[in-house]
Design an enzyme around this catalytic site. Structure first.
Site, mmCIF file in Angstrom:
data_model
loop_
_atom_site.group_PDB
_atom_site.id
_atom_site.type_symbol
_atom_site.label_atom_id
_atom_site.label_comp_id
_atom_site.label_asym_id
_atom_site.label_seq_id
_atom_site.Cartn_x
_atom_site.Cartn_y
_atom_site.Cartn_z
ATOM 1 N N THR A 12 0.800 -1.285 0.039
ATOM 2 C CA THR A 12 -0.136 0.027 -0.014
ATOM 3 C C THR A 12 0.828 1.307 -0.048
ATOM 4 O O THR A 12 0.544 2.276 -0.577
ATOM 5 C CB THR A 12 -1.023 0.232 1.182
ATOM 6 O OG1 THR A 12 -0.312 0.034 2.495
ATOM 7 C CG2 THR A 12 -1.999 -1.030 1.240
ATOM 8 N N ASN A 13 1.950 1.225 0.586
ATOM 9 C CA ASN A 13 2.918 2.300 0.434
ATOM 10 C C ASN A 13 3.379 2.502 -0.891
ATOM 11 O O ASN A 13 3.601 3.479 -1.300
ATOM 12 C CB ASN A 13 4.178 2.332 1.738
ATOM 13 C CG ASN A 13 3.484 2.692 3.095
ATOM 14 O OD1 ASN A 13 3.316 3.843 3.366
ATOM 15 N ND2 ASN A 13 3.199 1.516 3.855
ATOM 16 N N MET A 89 10.562 -6.753 4.553
ATOM 17 C CA MET A 89 10.740 -7.128 6.139
ATOM 18 C C MET A 89 12.199 -8.006 6.276
ATOM 19 O O MET A 89 12.336 -9.053 6.670
ATOM 20 C CB MET A 89 9.743 -7.846 6.481
ATOM 21 C CG MET A 89 8.202 -7.169 6.436
ATOM 22 S SD MET A 89 8.485 -5.734 7.234
ATOM 23 C CE MET A 89 7.511 -5.913 8.720
ATOM 24 N N ARG A 90 13.330 -7.372 5.559
ATOM 25 C CA ARG A 90 14.549 -8.062 5.981
ATOM 26 C C ARG A 90 15.479 -7.086 6.083
ATOM 27 O O ARG A 90 15.595 -6.056 5.487
ATOM 28 C CB ARG A 90 14.774 -8.518 4.537
ATOM 29 C CG ARG A 90 15.864 -9.408 4.413
ATOM 30 C CD ARG A 90 15.908 -10.234 2.944
ATOM 31 N NE ARG A 90 15.040 -11.186 2.891
ATOM 32 C CZ ARG A 90 15.105 -12.586 3.630
ATOM 33 N NH1 ARG A 90 16.205 -12.923 3.960
ATOM 34 N NH2 ARG A 90 14.171 -13.267 3.478
ATOM 35 N N LEU A 92 18.973 -5.044 6.016
ATOM 36 C CA LEU A 92 20.235 -5.160 4.936
ATOM 37 C C LEU A 92 21.299 -5.077 5.751
ATOM 38 O O LEU A 92 21.448 -4.599 6.841
ATOM 39 C CB LEU A 92 19.886 -3.846 4.381
ATOM 40 C CG LEU A 92 18.612 -3.808 3.374
ATOM 41 C CD1 LEU A 92 18.363 -2.414 2.871
ATOM 42 C CD2 LEU A 92 18.604 -4.774 2.222
ATOM 43 N N HIS A 108 8.348 3.285 9.141
ATOM 44 C CA HIS A 108 8.312 2.499 10.419
ATOM 45 C C HIS A 108 6.653 2.876 10.942
ATOM 46 O O HIS A 108 6.503 3.959 11.267
ATOM 47 C CB HIS A 108 9.331 2.662 11.472
ATOM 48 C CG HIS A 108 8.883 1.518 12.594
ATOM 49 N ND1 HIS A 108 9.209 0.146 12.560
ATOM 50 C CD2 HIS A 108 8.497 1.694 13.696
ATOM 51 C CE1 HIS A 108 8.948 -0.472 13.752
ATOM 52 N NE2 HIS A 108 8.546 0.662 14.297
ATOM 53 N N ASP A 144 16.132 0.313 12.795
ATOM 54 C CA ASP A 144 14.780 1.461 13.193
ATOM 55 C C ASP A 144 15.546 2.636 13.901
ATOM 56 O O ASP A 144 14.881 3.135 14.980
ATOM 57 C CB ASP A 144 13.812 0.959 13.879
ATOM 58 C CG ASP A 144 13.057 -0.376 12.873
ATOM 59 O OD1 ASP A 144 12.922 -0.092 11.885
ATOM 60 O OD2 ASP A 144 12.401 -1.218 13.579
ATOM 61 N N GLU A 171 -2.819 5.026 6.857
ATOM 62 C CA GLU A 171 -3.452 6.331 6.143
ATOM 63 C C GLU A 171 -2.329 7.299 6.325
ATOM 64 O O GLU A 171 -2.109 7.943 5.522
ATOM 65 C CB GLU A 171 -4.825 6.559 6.830
ATOM 66 C CG GLU A 171 -5.598 7.343 6.081
ATOM 67 C CD GLU A 171 -6.800 7.803 6.891
ATOM 68 O OE1 GLU A 171 -7.193 9.130 7.201
ATOM 69 O OE2 GLU A 171 -7.612 6.839 6.945
ATOM 70 N N GLU A 173 0.695 6.663 7.248
ATOM 71 C CA GLU A 173 2.256 6.345 6.067
ATOM 72 C C GLU A 173 1.874 6.945 4.850
ATOM 73 O O GLU A 173 2.921 7.850 4.138
ATOM 74 C CB GLU A 173 2.300 4.999 6.234
ATOM 75 C CG GLU A 173 2.689 4.355 7.530
ATOM 76 C CD GLU A 173 3.000 2.740 7.426
ATOM 77 O OE1 GLU A 173 3.575 2.311 8.068
ATOM 78 O OE2 GLU A 173 2.160 2.168 6.650
HETATM 79 C C1 GAR Z 1 3.915 -0.629 6.851
HETATM 80 O O1 GAR Z 1 2.827 -0.332 7.960
HETATM 81 C C2 GAR Z 1 5.233 -0.226 7.337
HETATM 82 O O2 GAR Z 1 5.263 0.707 8.333
HETATM 83 C C3 GAR Z 1 5.501 -1.538 7.918
HETATM 84 O O3 GAR Z 1 5.356 -2.461 6.971
HETATM 85 C C4 GAR Z 1 3.991 -2.138 6.542
HETATM 86 C C5 GAR Z 1 3.896 -2.347 5.060
HETATM 87 O O4 GAR Z 1 2.739 -2.300 4.490
HETATM 88 N N1 GAR Z 1 7.214 -1.967 7.971
HETATM 89 C C6 GAR Z 1 7.787 -2.165 8.977
HETATM 90 O O5 GAR Z 1 7.060 -2.657 9.988
HETATM 91 C C7 GAR Z 1 9.164 -2.202 9.230
HETATM 92 N N2 GAR Z 1 9.712 -2.498 10.417
HETATM 93 P P1 GAR Z 1 2.384 -2.081 2.901
HETATM 94 O O6 GAR Z 1 2.966 -3.471 2.247
HETATM 95 O O7 GAR Z 1 1.060 -2.193 2.593
HETATM 96 O O8 GAR Z 1 3.222 -0.832 2.323
#
Ligand code: GAR
Length: 199
Positions: A12-13, A89-90, A92, A108, A144, A171, A173
């Site tokens: 979604t981001n 979610m990995r 680096l 985050h 983070d 929303e 983000e």
């Molecule tokens: C988001 O909420 C982002 O902040 C989180 O993963 C989600 C991805 O959503 N990231 C973390 O938690 C990183 N530590 P999306 O795939 O719908 O953009």
């Protein structure tokens, strides 16, 4: 400027970034979407928008170094100047981050330095936080913990469930991540130690 967006999930981001670019709010090219998860929806979003995708799965490489070298090769080929982590979610490695020093952003779903890690929304909700939110920051070798670019707060009400809170966080983000990316693109982010000055 050429951007690569890294995703592992729903995307979604990524979609918010694509839409922002479509509206002319981000003045750079989204050249590549990189994923470690071949079935994630983010890849479909990229394809629907005509953005090249690259899937690099950790399990297909002996070492983390080999895995990251494969990604770096592709980034070089596409002349990528900015990496945007959007639910990637990995972790680096320091070497990878060093190759793009101060050129990797992350979003985050909590107000850092609170609730670091992979479950920022759940952790804040279960902890009973009354205010949580979203952080966009530069990526450094510590998880983070890089200099903070933008933050936005979200209230947690008694009526909230983890799901409604997640909706409110997402929303937020989708508003501040594209904004932070455009600030980077415009060269308006100046890192001074731990602080980021917006010039
Ligand atoms: C988001 O909420 C982002 O902040 C989180 O993963 C989600 C991805 O959503 N990231 C973390 O938690 C990183 N530590 P999306 O795939 O719908 O953009």
């Amino acid at each position: 400027m050429n951007i690569a967006v890294f995703c592992s999930g729903n995307g979604t981001n990524l979609q918010a970034i694509i839409d922002s670019r479509g509206k002319g709010h981000i003045k750079a090219d989204i050249k590549l979407v990189v994923s470690d998860a071949p079935d994630c929806y983010a890849l479909i979003r990229a394809k629907n928008s005509g953005i090249r995708t690259l899937v690099v799965e950790r399990k297909n490489f002996k070492t983390k170094k080999d895995f990251e070298t494969e990604i770096l090769k592709a980034l070089k080929k596409e002349n990528i100047n900015l990496i945007v982590l959007a639910g990637y979610m990995r972790m680096l490695s320091g070497d990878f981050i060093g190759a793009y020093e101060n050129k990797i952003l992350n979003v985050h779903p909590a107000l850092l330095p609170s609730f670091k890690g992979a479950h920022g929304i759940k952790d804040a909700f279960e902890y009973g936080a009354k205010i949580t939110g979203v952080t966009v920051h530069f990526v450094t070798k510590d998880m983070d913990a890089g200099p903070i670019i933008l933050q936005s707060s979200v209230k947690v009400t008694d009526d909230d469930t983890e799901e409604t809170l997640a909706e409110a966080i997402h929303e937020e983000e989708h508003k501040i991540y594209p904004r932070a990316i455009q600030l980077f693109v415009e060269g308006k982010l100046k890192i001074e130690g731990r602080k980021v000055r917006i010039i």
